[in-house]
Design a protein around this motif. Structure first.
Motif, short mmCIF file in Angstrom:
data_model
loop_
_atom_site.label_atom_id
_atom_site.label_comp_id
_atom_site.label_asym_id
_atom_site.label_seq_id
_atom_site.Cartn_x
_atom_site.Cartn_y
_atom_site.Cartn_z
N VAL A 114 -15.74 -5.30 -0.42
CA VAL A 114 -14.53 -5.01 -1.19
C VAL A 114 -13.79 -6.33 -1.38
O VAL A 114 -13.31 -6.93 -0.41
CB VAL A 114 -13.64 -3.98 -0.49
CG1 VAL A 114 -12.40 -3.70 -1.32
CG2 VAL A 114 -14.41 -2.69 -0.22
N CYS A 115 -13.72 -6.77 -2.62
CA CYS A 115 -13.12 -8.07 -2.96
C CYS A 115 -11.79 -7.83 -3.65
O CYS A 115 -11.74 -7.12 -4.65
CB CYS A 115 -14.07 -8.85 -3.86
SG CYS A 115 -13.45 -10.44 -4.40
N GLY A 116 -10.72 -8.41 -3.12
CA GLY A 116 -9.41 -8.27 -3.74
C GLY A 116 -8.32 -8.19 -2.70
O GLY A 116 -8.55 -7.75 -1.57
N GLY A 117 -7.13 -8.63 -3.09
CA GLY A 117 -5.99 -8.58 -2.20
C GLY A 117 -5.10 -7.40 -2.50
O GLY A 117 -5.22 -6.75 -3.54
N ALA A 118 -4.20 -7.12 -1.56
CA ALA A 118 -3.28 -6.00 -1.73
C ALA A 118 -2.26 -6.30 -2.82
O ALA A 118 -1.73 -7.42 -2.90
CB ALA A 118 -2.56 -5.71 -0.42
N THR A 119 -2.00 -5.33 -3.66
CA THR A 119 -0.89 -5.44 -4.61
C THR A 119 0.41 -5.34 -3.82
O THR A 119 0.53 -4.52 -2.90
CB THR A 119 -0.97 -4.31 -5.64
OG1 THR A 119 -2.20 -4.42 -6.36
CG2 THR A 119 0.18 -4.37 -6.62
N SER A 120 1.38 -6.16 -4.18
CA SER A 120 2.67 -6.14 -3.48
C SER A 120 3.25 -4.72 -3.48
O SER A 120 3.32 -4.05 -4.51
CB SER A 120 3.65 -7.10 -4.17
OG SER A 120 4.91 -7.05 -3.55
N GLY A 121 3.62 -4.28 -2.29
CA GLY A 121 4.17 -2.94 -2.15
C GLY A 121 3.16 -1.90 -1.73
O GLY A 121 3.53 -0.76 -1.42
N PHE A 122 1.87 -2.28 -1.72
CA PHE A 122 0.82 -1.32 -1.37
C PHE A 122 0.06 -1.75 -0.11
O PHE A 122 -1.10 -1.37 0.08
CB PHE A 122 -0.16 -1.14 -2.53
CG PHE A 122 0.42 -0.40 -3.69
CD1 PHE A 122 0.52 0.98 -3.67
CD2 PHE A 122 0.88 -1.07 -4.80
CE1 PHE A 122 1.06 1.68 -4.75
CE2 PHE A 122 1.42 -0.40 -5.88
CZ PHE A 122 1.52 0.98 -5.85
N GLU A 123 0.72 -2.50 0.75
CA GLU A 123 0.06 -2.96 1.97
C GLU A 123 -0.37 -1.79 2.85
O GLU A 123 -1.40 -1.86 3.54
CB GLU A 123 0.98 -3.91 2.75
CG GLU A 123 1.21 -5.26 2.08
CD GLU A 123 2.24 -5.21 0.95
OE1 GLU A 123 2.39 -6.23 0.25
OE2 GLU A 123 2.91 -4.15 0.78
N ASP A 124 0.41 -0.71 2.83
CA ASP A 124 0.05 0.46 3.64
C ASP A 124 -1.26 1.08 3.17
O ASP A 124 -2.02 1.63 3.98
CB ASP A 124 1.16 1.52 3.58
CG ASP A 124 2.40 1.11 4.36
OD1 ASP A 124 2.31 0.14 5.14
OD2 ASP A 124 3.45 1.76 4.19
N TYR A 125 -1.53 0.97 1.88
CA TYR A 125 -2.79 1.51 1.35
C TYR A 125 -3.98 0.75 1.94
O TYR A 125 -5.00 1.35 2.26
CB TYR A 125 -2.79 1.43 -0.18
CG TYR A 125 -4.08 1.88 -0.82
CD1 TYR A 125 -4.49 3.21 -0.77
CD2 TYR A 125 -4.90 0.97 -1.49
CE1 TYR A 125 -5.67 3.63 -1.37
CE2 TYR A 125 -6.07 1.38 -2.09
CZ TYR A 125 -6.46 2.71 -2.03
OH TYR A 125 -7.63 3.11 -2.63
N VAL A 126 -3.84 -0.56 2.07
CA VAL A 126 -4.92 -1.35 2.66
C VAL A 126 -5.16 -0.92 4.11
O VAL A 126 -6.31 -0.79 4.55
CB VAL A 126 -4.59 -2.85 2.58
CG1 VAL A 126 -5.71 -3.67 3.22
CG2 VAL A 126 -4.39 -3.27 1.13
N THR A 127 -4.08 -0.66 4.83
CA THR A 127 -4.22 -0.15 6.20
C THR A 127 -4.96 1.18 6.20
O THR A 127 -5.85 1.42 7.04
CB THR A 127 -2.83 0.01 6.84
OG1 THR A 127 -2.16 -1.26 6.85
CG2 THR A 127 -2.96 0.53 8.27
#
Length: 242
Positions: free
Chosen positions: A93-106
């Motif tokens: 999975v390539c890509g960084g978290a969109t600002s405000g969606f850090e919880d989604y990455v968790t």
């Protein structure tokens, strides 16, 4: 929205990147259909091209997108969890978290752990264009499970690398990916349906090669140079009317 409607109704010409976007401009913003022209994005085929080296083991699937719910990385993980490990070794999975969606990455990391995929799913973060091109060229398949895409440029870039794409039937993805020619476009968001489609491709190397060739032809008809010429031609027609 009011400003967009005013621009759409008063502009002498509008360029949309896909039929899906054109329909939005006409239906939602009230533009005159005769003034809207579809000019898709281009792909840099010098940067994105086949460069696959011989791989040991079963290889990997790739998803590249911003990490936010809209892009559907959870569906990619759920799909991968249902595929025989003997067919493909990893999901990258390539890509960084969109600002405000850090919880989604968790949440994605928790999902990986819950499915017992901790050793087989790699989050590699955002990569530059050259690194992304290398990752794409080395992938067995490219996954684009977005809920919505105006076009889906990464699907075109994967095609330019000769890699088939499995994508959701969302917006412009049905144009970026030609079903049965450059990859598969799926109406379903059921992970089992996705897993069966991906498994079918992984077990059919002849079809993968055919779709890869089709993807190359599709990408070469969508280079930046060709799209720039279409854009210039549109400007010249507009100026000629003056």
């Amino acid at each position: 929205l009011a400003a967009e409607q005013a621009l759409a109704r008063r502009a002498d010409a509008l360029h949309a990147v896909s039929t899906a976007e054109r329909d939005t401009i006409v239906d939602r913003l009230g533009a005159d259909p005769a003034r809207v022209e579809v000019i898709p994005p281009g792909v840099d085929t010098r940067q994105f091209h086949p460069q696959r080296a011989e791989q040991g083991g079963p290889g990997y699937l790739l998803m590249a997108a911003r990490l936010e719910p809209l892009k559907g990385a959870d569906l990619a993980i759920e799909t991968f969890a249902r595929i025989d490990p003997a067919l493909v070794g990893e999901l990258i999975v390539c890509g960084g978290a969109t600002s405000g969606f850090e919880d989604y990455v968790t949440e994605l990391h928790h999902l990986v752990a819950d499915r017992g995929l901790g050793e087989r799913v790699r989050f590699v973060g955002a990569r530059d264009r050259d690194e992304l091109a290398r990752l794409m060229a080395g992938a067995r398949l490219f996954l684009n499970p977005s809920h919505s895409e105006t076009y889906g440029l990464t699907a075109l870039e994967a095609a330019a690398c000769g890699v088939p794409v499995v994508a959701s039937a969302a917006g412009g993805l049905v144009e970026a990916v030609r079903h049965g020619e450059t990859g598969l476009v799926l109406d379903s968001r059921d992970p089992q349906d996705w897993a069966e489609a991906v498994t079918g491709l992984l077990r059919d190397p002849d079809q993968v090669r055919r779709l890869g060739v089709g993807g190359l032809e599709h990408a070469r008809a969508h280079t930046w140079a060709l799209m720039a010429r279409r854009t210039l031609a549109s400007y010249r027609r507009l100026l000629g009317r003056g």
